[in-house]
Motif scaffolding. Structure first.
Motif, PDB file in Angstrom:
ATOM      1  N   ARG A 114       8.452  21.180  74.018  1.00  0.00           N
ATOM      2  CA  ARG A 114       7.133  21.171  73.371  1.00  0.00           C
ATOM      3  C   ARG A 114       6.051  20.940  74.410  1.00  0.00           C
ATOM      4  NH1 ARG A 114       7.966  19.079  67.361  1.00  0.00           N
ATOM      5  NH2 ARG A 114       5.989  20.138  67.181  1.00  0.00           N
ATOM      6  N   LEU A 115       5.977  21.838  75.374  1.00  0.00           N
ATOM      7  CA  LEU A 115       4.922  21.737  76.384  1.00  0.00           C
ATOM      8  C   LEU A 115       3.596  22.176  75.786  1.00  0.00           C
ATOM      9  CD1 LEU A 115       6.771  23.230  79.435  1.00  0.00           C
ATOM     10  CD2 LEU A 115       5.976  20.892  79.203  1.00  0.00           C
ATOM     11  N   PHE A 116       2.503  21.809  76.456  1.00  0.00           N
ATOM     12  CA  PHE A 116       1.192  22.338  76.078  1.00  0.00           C
ATOM     13  C   PHE A 116       1.062  23.680  76.786  1.00  0.00           C
ATOM     14  CE2 PHE A 116       0.440  17.602  76.312  1.00  0.00           C
ATOM     15  CZ  PHE A 116       0.745  17.415  74.974  1.00  0.00           C
ATOM     16  N   LEU A 117       1.559  24.732  76.145  1.00  0.00           N
ATOM     17  CA  LEU A 117       1.813  25.988  76.845  1.00  0.00           C
ATOM     18  C   LEU A 117       0.590  26.602  77.505  1.00  0.00           C
ATOM     19  CD1 LEU A 117       4.369  27.703  74.473  1.00  0.00           C
ATOM     20  CD2 LEU A 117       4.766  26.739  76.716  1.00  0.00           C
ATOM     21  N   ASN A 118      -0.581  26.469  76.873  1.00  0.00           N
ATOM     22  CA  ASN A 118      -1.754  27.142  77.432  1.00  0.00           C
ATOM     23  C   ASN A 118      -2.561  26.247  78.366  1.00  0.00           C
ATOM     24  OD1 ASN A 118      -1.462  29.732  76.050  1.00  0.00           O
ATOM     25  ND2 ASN A 118      -1.750  28.504  74.220  1.00  0.00           N
ATOM     26  N   LEU A 119      -2.047  25.071  78.658  1.00  0.00           N
ATOM     27  CA  LEU A 119      -2.666  24.251  79.692  1.00  0.00           C
ATOM     28  C   LEU A 119      -1.928  24.514  81.000  1.00  0.00           C
ATOM     29  CD1 LEU A 119      -3.966  22.887  77.266  1.00  0.00           C
ATOM     30  CD2 LEU A 119      -3.471  20.692  78.265  1.00  0.00           C
ATOM     31  N   THR A 120      -2.603  24.250  82.122  1.00  0.00           N
ATOM     32  CA  THR A 120      -1.903  24.481  83.379  1.00  0.00           C
ATOM     33  C   THR A 120      -0.829  23.418  83.571  1.00  0.00           C
ATOM     34  OG1 THR A 120      -3.411  23.105  84.640  1.00  0.00           O
ATOM     35  CG2 THR A 120      -3.991  25.419  84.439  1.00  0.00           C
ATOM     36  N   VAL A 121       0.063  23.692  84.511  1.00  0.00           N
ATOM     37  CA  VAL A 121       1.158  22.775  84.817  1.00  0.00           C
ATOM     38  C   VAL A 121       0.606  21.386  85.126  1.00  0.00           C
ATOM     39  CG1 VAL A 121       2.920  22.295  86.546  1.00  0.00           C
ATOM     40  CG2 VAL A 121       2.713  24.581  85.578  1.00  0.00           C
ATOM     41  N   GLU A 122      -0.432  21.400  85.985  1.00  0.00           N
ATOM     42  CA  GLU A 122      -1.081  20.169  86.405  1.00  0.00           C
ATOM     43  C   GLU A 122      -1.686  19.417  85.200  1.00  0.00           C
ATOM     44  OE1 GLU A 122      -3.295  20.168  90.443  1.00  0.00           O
ATOM     45  OE2 GLU A 122      -4.464  21.228  88.947  1.00  0.00           O
ATOM     46  N   GLU A 123      -2.386  20.180  84.353  1.00  0.00           N
ATOM     47  CA  GLU A 123      -3.042  19.560  83.203  1.00  0.00           C
ATOM     48  C   GLU A 123      -2.037  18.956  82.233  1.00  0.00           C
ATOM     49  OE1 GLU A 123      -7.254  21.588  82.077  1.00  0.00           O
ATOM     50  OE2 GLU A 123      -5.495  22.849  81.830  1.00  0.00           O
ATOM     51  N   ASN A 124      -0.878  19.598  82.105  1.00  0.00           N
ATOM     52  CA  ASN A 124       0.160  19.050  81.241  1.00  0.00           C
ATOM     53  C   ASN A 124       0.499  17.621  81.656  1.00  0.00           C
ATOM     54  OD1 ASN A 124       1.919  20.595  79.118  1.00  0.00           O
ATOM     55  ND2 ASN A 124       1.056  22.130  80.491  1.00  0.00           N
ATOM     56  N   VAL A 125       0.632  17.431  82.968  1.00  0.00           N
ATOM     57  CA  VAL A 125       0.984  16.096  83.458  1.00  0.00           C
ATOM     58  C   VAL A 125      -0.215  15.157  83.326  1.00  0.00           C
ATOM     59  CG1 VAL A 125       1.856  14.818  85.438  1.00  0.00           C
ATOM     60  CG2 VAL A 125       2.626  17.142  85.027  1.00  0.00           C
ATOM     61  N   MET A 126      -1.404  15.671  83.664  1.00  0.00           N
ATOM     62  CA  MET A 126      -2.589  14.818  83.613  1.00  0.00           C
ATOM     63  C   MET A 126      -2.900  14.370  82.179  1.00  0.00           C
ATOM     64  SD  MET A 126      -4.842  16.856  86.399  1.00  0.00           S
ATOM     65  CE  MET A 126      -6.412  16.012  86.250  1.00  0.00           C
ATOM     66  N   ALA A 127      -2.656  15.279  81.222  1.00  0.00           N
ATOM     67  CA  ALA A 127      -2.945  14.933  79.824  1.00  0.00           C
ATOM     68  C   ALA A 127      -2.110  13.735  79.378  1.00  0.00           C
ATOM     69  CB  ALA A 127      -2.674  16.133  78.920  1.00  0.00           C
ATOM     70  N   ALA A 128      -0.898  13.645  79.921  1.00  0.00           N
ATOM     71  CA  ALA A 128      -0.002  12.577  79.483  1.00  0.00           C
ATOM     72  C   ALA A 128      -0.399  11.211  80.011  1.00  0.00           C
ATOM     73  CB  ALA A 128       1.421  12.907  79.909  1.00  0.00           C
ATOM     74  N   THR A 129      -1.409  11.168  80.897  1.00  0.00           N
ATOM     75  CA  THR A 129      -1.834   9.856  81.401  1.00  0.00           C
ATOM     76  C   THR A 129      -2.818   9.198  80.434  1.00  0.00           C
ATOM     77  OG1 THR A 129      -3.692  10.791  82.605  1.00  0.00           O
ATOM     78  CG2 THR A 129      -1.615  10.637  83.785  1.00  0.00           C
ATOM     79  N   TYR A 130      -3.110   9.865  79.330  1.00  0.00           N
ATOM     80  CA  TYR A 130      -4.122   9.357  78.398  1.00  0.00           C
ATOM     81  C   TYR A 130      -3.868   7.906  78.000  1.00  0.00           C
ATOM     82  CZ  TYR A 130      -7.572   9.463  74.649  1.00  0.00           C
ATOM     83  OH  TYR A 130      -8.666   9.218  73.870  1.00  0.00           O
ATOM     84  N   CYS A 131      -2.595   7.577  77.748  1.00  0.00           N
ATOM     85  CA  CYS A 131      -2.313   6.268  77.161  1.00  0.00           C
ATOM     86  C   CYS A 131      -2.566   5.111  78.123  1.00  0.00           C
ATOM     87  CB  CYS A 131      -0.892   6.232  76.628  1.00  0.00           C
ATOM     88  SG  CYS A 131       0.342   6.479  77.904  1.00  0.00           S
ATOM     89  N   HIS A 132      -2.561   5.361  79.421  1.00  0.00           N
ATOM     90  CA  HIS A 132      -2.821   4.217  80.308  1.00  0.00           C
ATOM     91  C   HIS A 132      -4.122   4.369  81.086  1.00  0.00           C
ATOM     92  CE1 HIS A 132      -1.343   6.540  83.746  1.00  0.00           C
ATOM     93  NE2 HIS A 132      -0.338   6.906  82.979  1.00  0.00           N
ATOM     94  N   THR A 133      -4.944   5.353  80.746  1.00  0.00           N
ATOM     95  CA  THR A 133      -6.290   5.421  81.318  1.00  0.00           C
ATOM     96  C   THR A 133      -7.260   4.869  80.270  1.00  0.00           C
ATOM     97  OG1 THR A 133      -6.301   7.715  80.599  1.00  0.00           O
ATOM     98  CG2 THR A 133      -5.945   7.318  82.917  1.00  0.00           C
ATOM     99  N   ARG A 134      -8.428   4.407  80.739  1.00  0.00           N
ATOM    100  CA  ARG A 134      -9.259   3.670  79.790  1.00  0.00           C
ATOM    101  C   ARG A 134     -10.712   4.128  79.735  1.00  0.00           C
ATOM    102  NH1 ARG A 134      -7.649  -0.831  82.388  1.00  0.00           N
ATOM    103  NH2 ARG A 134      -9.778  -1.595  82.400  1.00  0.00           N
ATOM    104  N   ARG A 147       1.941  27.477  91.475  1.00  0.00           N
ATOM    105  CA  ARG A 147       2.437  27.258  90.115  1.00  0.00           C
ATOM    106  C   ARG A 147       1.679  26.152  89.403  1.00  0.00           C
ATOM    107  NH1 ARG A 147       8.854  27.790  90.619  1.00  0.00           N
ATOM    108  NH2 ARG A 147       8.888  30.044  90.477  1.00  0.00           N
ATOM    109  N   ARG A 148       1.153  25.209  90.160  1.00  0.00           N
ATOM    110  CA  ARG A 148       0.509  24.066  89.516  1.00  0.00           C
ATOM    111  C   ARG A 148      -0.733  24.469  88.753  1.00  0.00           C
ATOM    112  NH1 ARG A 148       0.117  19.060  93.249  1.00  0.00           N
ATOM    113  NH2 ARG A 148      -1.416  18.836  91.606  1.00  0.00           N
ATOM    114  N   ARG A 149      -1.344  25.566  89.155  1.00  0.00           N
ATOM    115  CA  ARG A 149      -2.550  25.997  88.442  1.00  0.00           C
ATOM    116  C   ARG A 149      -2.258  27.110  87.444  1.00  0.00           C
ATOM    117  NH1 ARG A 149      -6.780  23.456  90.151  1.00  0.00           N
ATOM    118  NH2 ARG A 149      -6.667  22.402  92.154  1.00  0.00           N
ATOM    119  N   GLN A 150      -0.988  27.444  87.319  1.00  0.00           N
ATOM    120  CA  GLN A 150      -0.597  28.458  86.334  1.00  0.00           C
ATOM    121  C   GLN A 150      -0.428  27.795  84.976  1.00  0.00           C
ATOM    122  OE1 GLN A 150       0.664  31.985  87.101  1.00  0.00           O
ATOM    123  NE2 GLN A 150      -0.913  31.548  88.576  1.00  0.00           N
TER     124      GLN A 150
END
Lengths: 265, 472
Positions: free
Chosen positions: A89-109, A148-151
């Motif tokens: 269940r990836l965020f398919l239309n986000l870039t590879v990098e953004e997928n990882v960055m989005a997941a930091t939501y819970c510990h950023t403030r 690939r990170r920006r794909q």
């Protein structure tokens, strides 16, 4: 070793079907535990119970002594539970990098207004998020590197999507990592790579790992302990050798006849 | 056991990926065609946006025609409105059909706070602050009951909210019902009154700039990433620690706030506002803008606003519309007809067919048709397209027949289809000259609709939209 995750007497029904009954499960800190069982045994349901998709009807789920029952799913992630999905269940239309960055939501403030004003705090946090994403992606060597990170994530191959799911899950800074069939659909070389990788996740990342896996080579290669489920009931627990040779496990996988033939031999 | 647990020592190196390296080289070699695009991308978006704003500002100085200034104003406030809708639809992926209500809410708030109705004459900035935050709060309140919904269900609920707003302002005595609010004050900034259209153009430009900057900053932050994750997979987003319900409310709040501010600026220029200014046609235009430009892409939405608003204005002039009509048909034929020699055959055939038909028609029914003229400024058209003296009924029939004929032609194949095109094209020209060209405003919308349909077939992602994948 102290117990990080503790399930005691967890029970769940779907209508009249008892999916999980009276399940006790303990995962100690820094341990790799494999959850095995035939299809429909309730393995993914256990993950769903731990991550908060469902709440148990009876019993308790504790993370580091704190009960998770009734806690909303996204808060459980904040408390240190993170997972990958069997059906990617990836965020398919986000870039590879953004997928990882989005997941930091819970510990950023940073608040929205801080993002609008680009306050120093927000900018520092954003830099940290980028560094964290770099770090998590670098864990997979060349696989998720370079252009690939920006794909967009949909451009990745199946195996790389599995890797990205793991990278994304670790970006939430979890203590307990739940991996749902990380080797599914991978070729032998990649399966071997994943086996090695799960070990590294524990050793270098310091995560406690509960993994569902069907590939017994992977299970044998990584597990400190194996728990076998069938019809929502725990039927065996122990080292790989003990569980693999357990009569009830063989029966669950191969049926009663196979066990009888085995016994007759 | 098996040898798989002990991989061959000379097997591929773990984590190394030769394909990536090779693919990287390959891409570098084939870059000539993309170099221009890349060069554009290398410029920081802030500079690109600054250049755009500067260009628009210069347009405002250069033009002295109030009509152009008004079209510019419309484009800018529609662009701002569409950018707000893009937050909800393009980023958070929530189908919001009640969006226009917030546009109306902003306009009516201004009407109540700055008009003779209650003799309030607030400074414009104070009103804008109230509208900006007020609409955000109302947006949150309205979306509270629908925060668990998505897709079609959310669309129905929000459509319902939009309808409630329309009915309320259309019936309350507070808002003067269908008579609308009249004689609103001009915008008043620290005692300086905005009165000319040019000044309003610059107010709209400031609004557009502020909205764009704020939304861009939010989109490039953790909130924006979370919105887009939510759009992609709500469950995964929640299980990875994103509070999806709160994020939805936040998206609605941003959309509502932008819509409200646009409404304020719109109302102050319009002077008189009526419930019908905030009804479905505006919503449809906004969705057309967002979809045409490419949902989720800010430059796309801006381009969409420009295309739709300026396009509608251009097409409202009959001569422009006629030119575009024939140009689009000719371009379509050139692109679509294969092999190429069919293009002159079909076009030439149509004109020849036209001469025959118009000769017969003028001879047979001299009363019903205008005489064929072989001179004058409209030589080409009036010499081969029959023009009826009383086009009302004949034109309507021709229009109906044209739709049937176009549908019929799509069912044919091969050379039969190409030959059949000749009378159909003639019918199109006939319908155009006798019906459509006489109703420019309707025709503009029909043409725009046809363009939209064509674009959606050719490029479903919109002009600047990213290619989207639902399930792979």
């Amino acid at each position: 070793m102290t117990a990080l995750l503790e399930l005691s007497g967890v029970t769940l029904h779907f209508g009249g079907l008892k999916v999980i009954s009276e399940l006790d499960l303990v995962v100690s800190e820094n341990e790799i535990v494999s959850l095995i069982g035939p299809n429909g045994a309730g393995k993914t349901t256990v993950f769903n119970l731990i991550t908060g998709v469902y709440d148990p009807e009876e019993g308790d789920i504790r993370l580091d002594g704190r009960s998770l029952v009734g806690v909303v799913a996204h808060k459980r992630t904040k408390l240190g539970v993170s997972r990958t999905f069997q059906t990617l269940r990836l965020f398919l239309n986000l870039t590879v990098e953004e997928n990882v960055m989005a997941a930091t939501y819970c510990h950023t403030r940073s608040h929205v207004w801080q993002s609008i004003l680009r306050t120093p705090f927000q900018r520092r946090e954003e830099r940290d998020v980028r560094a964290l994403a770099d770090d998590k992606l670098a864990f997979f060597g060349d696989r998720l590197a370079g252009y690939r990170r920006r794909q967009p994530a949909y451009s990745l191959s199946y195996a790389n999507r599995r890797r990205l799911e793991i990278a994304r899950a670790t970006a939430t800074k979890p203590r307990l990592l739940l991996l749902d069939e990380p080797a599914a659909g991978m070729n032998p070389v990649e399966t071997h790579e994943i086996t090695e990788l799960i070990g590294r996740l524990r050793d270098e990342g310091g995560y406690t790992i509960l993994v569902i896996e069907h590939d017994m080579h992977v299970v044998e290669g990584i597990s400190d302990r194996v728990v076998a489920l069938d019809h929502g009931v725990k039927i065996a627990e122990g080292s790989f050798e003990t569980v693999a040779t357990n009569e009830r496990v063989v029966e669950a996988y191969l049926g009663l006849r196979a066990t009888e033939e085995d016994a007759a031999r | 056991m098996d040898d798989r647990s002990q991989q061959p020592p000379d097997g591929p190196r773990i984590g190394a990926d030769e394909w990536v390296a090779r693919q990287g080289e390959h891409r570098r070699q084939n870059e000539l065609t993309r170099r221009l695009g890349r060069a554009g991308e290398r410029i920081h978006p802030a500079f690109r946006f600054f250049a755009l704003v500067a260009g628009i500002a210069i347009f405002g100085i250069a033009t002295s025609d109030q009509y152009y200034q008004r079209v510019g104003f419309n484009t800018l406030y529609y662009a701002a409105l569409a950018l707000g809708l893009n937050v909800v639809v393009g980023w958070a992926g929530l189908l919001d059909l009640g969006y226009v209500a917030f546009f109306g809410l902003g306009a009516y708030a201004y009407a109540l706070l700055d008009s003779p109705k209650f003799h309030h004459h607030w400074p414009a900035l104070a009103t804008m602050v109230v509208v900006g935050f007020g609409c955000a709060i109302v947006g949150i309140l309205v979306s509270l009951p629908s925060r668990r919904l998505f897709g079609d269900y959310l669309a129905i609920i929000t459509l319902f909210f939009g309808q409630i707003f329309y009915n309320l302002v259309g019936n309350l005595s507070l808002t003067n019902g269908q008579n609308g609010m009249t004689n609103l004050d001009p915008l008043n900034f620290f005692g300086f009154h905005i009165t000319t259209v040019r000044q309003y153009f610059y107010v709209a430009l400031i609004l557009f700039t502020v909205v764009t900057c704020v939304l861009w900053l939010v989109n490039n932050s953790r909130t924006g990433r979370a919105w887009r994750s939510l759009r992609e997979d709500q469950m995964a987003a929640q299980l990875l620690g994103m509070p999806v319900n709160w994020l939805k409310l936040l998206a609605f709040a941003f959309g509502a706030s932008v819509a409200g501010l646009s409404g304020t600026v719109f109302a102050s220029l319009e002077v008189n506002i009526f419930p019908n200014n905030f009804y479905l046609s505006v919503l449809i235009t906004l969705y057309a803008i967002v979809i045409l430009g490419g949902a989720g892409s800010m430059p796309g939405v801006m381009l969409g606003a420009f295309t739709i608003i300026v396009g509608l204005e251009v097409l409202a002039t009959p001569d422009n519309a006629r030119l575009l009509f024939y140009a689009v048909i000719a371009a379509g034929l050139v692109l679509w007809l294969r092999p190429w020699f069919w293009v002159p055959i079909v076009i030439g055939g149509t004109v020849a067919f036209g001469f025959v038909v118009s000769a017969i028609a003028t001879a047979a029914w001299p009363d019903a048709t205008k005489p064929t003229s072989f001179g004058g400024q409209n030589l080409t058209m009036s010499s081969w397209v029959v023009e009826l003296t009383n086009p009302t009924r004949g034109g309507a029939y021709a229009y109906g027949a044209l739709i049937a004929a176009v549908l019929g032609v799509t069912l044919l194949k091969g050379w039969v289809q190409k030959v059949a095109l000749i009378p159909v094209l003639y019918l199109a020209a006939f319908a155009w000259e006798n019906e459509l060209a006489l109703n420019p405003s309707v025709t503009a919308e029909i043409l725009l609709g046809a363009l939209l349909i064509t674009l959606m077939i050719v490029r479903p992602t919109g002009l600047l939209g990213q290619h989207r994948v639902e399930i792979v």
